[in-house]
Design an enzyme around this catalytic site. Structure first.
Site, PDB file in Angstrom:
ATOM      1  N   ARG A 136       0.817  -1.224   0.000  1.00  0.00           N
ATOM      2  CA  ARG A 136       0.000   0.000   0.000  1.00  0.00           C
ATOM      3  C   ARG A 136       0.844   1.265   0.000  1.00  0.00           C
ATOM      4  O   ARG A 136       0.436   2.276  -0.580  1.00  0.00           O
ATOM      5  CB  ARG A 136      -0.939  -0.008   1.207  1.00  0.00           C
ATOM      6  CG  ARG A 136      -2.043  -1.028   1.020  1.00  0.00           C
ATOM      7  CD  ARG A 136      -2.987  -1.032   2.172  1.00  0.00           C
ATOM      8  NE  ARG A 136      -4.113  -1.895   1.885  1.00  0.00           N
ATOM      9  CZ  ARG A 136      -4.833  -2.517   2.805  1.00  0.00           C
ATOM     10  NH1 ARG A 136      -4.551  -2.363   4.081  1.00  0.00           N
ATOM     11  NH2 ARG A 136      -5.840  -3.284   2.457  1.00  0.00           N
ATOM     12  N   LYS A 147     -19.498 -18.482  -0.488  1.00  0.00           N
ATOM     13  CA  LYS A 147     -20.921 -18.315  -0.195  1.00  0.00           C
ATOM     14  C   LYS A 147     -21.674 -17.417  -1.147  1.00  0.00           C
ATOM     15  O   LYS A 147     -21.105 -16.490  -1.717  1.00  0.00           O
ATOM     16  CB  LYS A 147     -21.065 -17.732   1.214  1.00  0.00           C
ATOM     17  CG  LYS A 147     -20.616 -18.703   2.279  1.00  0.00           C
ATOM     18  CD  LYS A 147     -20.789 -18.060   3.631  1.00  0.00           C
ATOM     19  CE  LYS A 147     -20.577 -19.096   4.734  1.00  0.00           C
ATOM     20  NZ  LYS A 147     -20.737 -18.494   6.045  1.00  0.00           N
ATOM     21  N   GLY A 185     -10.553 -10.299  -2.627  1.00  0.00           N
ATOM     22  CA  GLY A 185      -9.392 -10.894  -1.986  1.00  0.00           C
ATOM     23  C   GLY A 185      -8.861 -12.182  -2.585  1.00  0.00           C
ATOM     24  O   GLY A 185      -7.704 -12.252  -3.016  1.00  0.00           O
ATOM     25  N   GLY A 209     -13.639  -4.461  -0.041  1.00  0.00           N
ATOM     26  CA  GLY A 209     -15.040  -4.127   0.216  1.00  0.00           C
ATOM     27  C   GLY A 209     -15.555  -3.012  -0.682  1.00  0.00           C
ATOM     28  O   GLY A 209     -16.706  -3.044  -1.144  1.00  0.00           O
TER      29      GLY A 209
HETATM   30  P1  AMP Z   1     -15.049 -15.766  -0.552  1.00  0.00           P
HETATM   31  O1  AMP Z   1     -14.370 -15.104   0.588  1.00  0.00           O
HETATM   32  O2  AMP Z   1     -16.547 -15.877  -0.404  1.00  0.00           O
HETATM   33  O3  AMP Z   1     -14.631 -15.221  -1.894  1.00  0.00           O
HETATM   34  O4  AMP Z   1     -14.588 -17.287  -0.508  1.00  0.00           O
HETATM   35  C1  AMP Z   1     -13.270 -17.693  -0.729  1.00  0.00           C
HETATM   36  C2  AMP Z   1     -13.097 -19.076  -0.172  1.00  0.00           C
HETATM   37  O5  AMP Z   1     -14.029 -19.954  -0.753  1.00  0.00           O
HETATM   38  C3  AMP Z   1     -11.750 -19.680  -0.401  1.00  0.00           C
HETATM   39  O6  AMP Z   1     -11.067 -19.748   0.811  1.00  0.00           O
HETATM   40  C4  AMP Z   1     -12.091 -21.081  -0.919  1.00  0.00           C
HETATM   41  O7  AMP Z   1     -11.339 -22.088  -0.293  1.00  0.00           O
HETATM   42  C5  AMP Z   1     -13.535 -21.252  -0.590  1.00  0.00           C
HETATM   43  N1  AMP Z   1     -14.215 -22.199  -1.481  1.00  0.00           N
HETATM   44  C6  AMP Z   1     -14.203 -22.210  -2.816  1.00  0.00           C
HETATM   45  N2  AMP Z   1     -14.882 -23.274  -3.281  1.00  0.00           N
HETATM   46  C7  AMP Z   1     -15.338 -23.960  -2.220  1.00  0.00           C
HETATM   47  C8  AMP Z   1     -16.110 -25.157  -2.068  1.00  0.00           C
HETATM   48  N3  AMP Z   1     -16.531 -25.855  -3.138  1.00  0.00           N
HETATM   49  N4  AMP Z   1     -16.388 -25.569  -0.810  1.00  0.00           N
HETATM   50  C9  AMP Z   1     -15.951 -24.850   0.256  1.00  0.00           C
HETATM   51  N5  AMP Z   1     -15.234 -23.717   0.171  1.00  0.00           N
HETATM   52  C10 AMP Z   1     -14.918 -23.274  -1.055  1.00  0.00           C
END
Ligand code: AMP
Length: 396
Positions: free
Chosen positions: A35, A198, A354, A377
């Site tokens: 940064r 999610k 991220g 964010g």
């Molecule tokens: P996010 O912060 O929502 O972008 O999620 C990122 C995280 O999603 C990463 O740490 C991945 O390991 C996890 N991820 C991706 N695919 C899967 C999956 N099929 N099951 C569980 N976690 C997952």
């Protein structure tokens, strides 16, 4: 867009909101200077243009008042070395010392103010506090995109005191320009790729993107909420039961808008959440009981790659699988490479959020995509279609 290029800074004092919220170790040394490095072009340009430069930032989340571990003094050495000049420091961001040091600044000199968040007025967006900061300078530059979604004193409220003398720094200008290019001015076909754990937290993004894209690719853990909503068997995969209706609505909206929604046909399933788990490729809607889908499968990878290679604009947020584990990284690697290859063929690609940024860096593709957003964010709220207060305050 109002940027520092078109403003005459000769003999002026400029107050710049930067993002020096860097990690420090126990010895109070900067452990990741990304940064600070990112802010250098704007600061050097302002110095070249004859401005006395006053820098303000937050660092960490101090609770009440000053705390040494959150003092910006700790980055002074690092910053001075990068700028090639001795940066001055004020022990308080407002008050007599800051006023005197700001007033005495000569063209090309740099003054760093102490952590803004030592005052609760900063995050509260207090007008008097913003006015005191504004009183130090003739012009205001916002170069902290990471906090642009917050209406804090230094990121938003202060701008009203510079009706004709406010603008974006290079970092923030680039973010705004590149995200706007994708959202408002995209060449077709436009494909968005969403992954990550999610659906929750990404619903607004999905809704906003369905108004803009030709294709929406869904991968990662979030795919299983869609697959279950369609009546598939997802075994022990990550599912958000309370969002099944939301997923159905998104599928209906996509159909109504003529957006092609790509949901994986096959998945790599594992019998536990472990890199060394037993694994097999299965149809994504027939994950056996006791198994969980941790990556997209080979047929899906081919389909996704073809869609990506045929797109003119790409927006990627979120990994396709649990890419931190090597055995479930193939989907994310292939998609990252396809985005890079499509960019090589002339597509415009924006990667943000991220984990997709981490993936692009891990596979060394950061120079092969058009733009990597570091906004976190702020970037997510931007692609949700929200007006960011920090952006609006400068544009108004
Ligand atoms: P996010 O912060 O929502 O972008 O999620 C990122 C995280 O999603 C990463 O740490 C991945 O390991 C996890 N991820 C991706 N695919 C899967 C999956 N099929 N099951 C569980 N976690 C997952």
């Amino acid at each position: 867009m109002k940027t520092i290029d078109s403003y005459d800074f000769t003999g002026k004092k400029v107050i710049v909101r930067v993002d020096f919220n860097v990690p420090l170790n126990d010895q109070m040394e900067v452990t990741d200077d990304t940064r600070i490095r990112a802010a250098v072009p704007t600061i050097q340009k302002l110095r070249e243009k004859g401005a006395g430069v006053i820098l303000m930032s937050h660092l960490g989340r101090p609770k009440t008042g000053p705390e040494d571990k959150f003092s910006l003094r700790h980055i002074l050495g690092d910053l001075s070395a990068k700028l090639g000049t001795e940066v001055q420091f004020a022990n308080d961001c407002i008050g007599d010392e800051a006023k005197e040091k700001a007033a005495a600044l000569k063209p090309g000199e740099v003054l760093l103010l102490e952590n803004l968040r030592f005052y609760k007025e900063e995050t509260a967006g207090d007008v008097d506090f913003a006015k005191k900061l504004a009183g130090l300078a003739d012009a205001y530059v916002n170069d902290a995109f990471g906090t642009a979604h917050r209406a804090h004193a230094s990121t938003t409220i202060i701008a009203q005191f510079f009706p004709n003398d406010k603008m974006f720094g290079y970092l923030m200008g680039n973010e705004v320009q590149n995200i706007n290019k994708v959202l408002k001015d995209s060449e077709r076909p436009f494909t968005a790729i969403l992954g990550g754990a999610k659906v929750s937290g990404k619903i607004e993004i999905i809704n906003n993107l369905l108004d803009k894209v030709d294709n929406l690719i869904i991968g990662g853990g979030m795919m299983f909420t869609f697959i279950k909503a369609k009546g598939g068997q997802v075994g022990n995969s990550l599912v958000e039961e309370d969002l099944l209706d939301t997923a159905r609505e998104a599928m209906e909206k996509a159909a109504a808008k003529g957006v092609t929604l790509y949901i994986p046909e096959d998945a790599v399933a594992a019998d536990k959440f472990d890199n060394d788990a037993n694994r097999k490729t299965v149809s994504s809607d027939a994950i056996p009981d006791g198994w969980m889908g941790l990556d997209i499968g080979p047929r899906t990878r081919e389909t996704f790659k073809t869609v990506i290679m045929n797109s003119a604009t790409l927006l990627w947020n979120g990994p396709m699988g649990v890419f931190e584990m090597e055995n479930f990284a193939k989907g994310t690697v292939d998609i990252a490479q396809a985005v890079a290859a499509a960019t090589g063929n002339g597509a415009f690609s924006l990667v943000g959020g991220g984990d997709s940024v981490a993936a692009v860096n891990k596979y060394n593709l950061q120079d092969k995509v058009s733009y990597v957003s570091t906004g976190g964010g702020a970037m997510l709220e931007f692609i949700e279609g929200k007006v960011l207060p920090g952006v609006a305050a400068v544009e108004e």
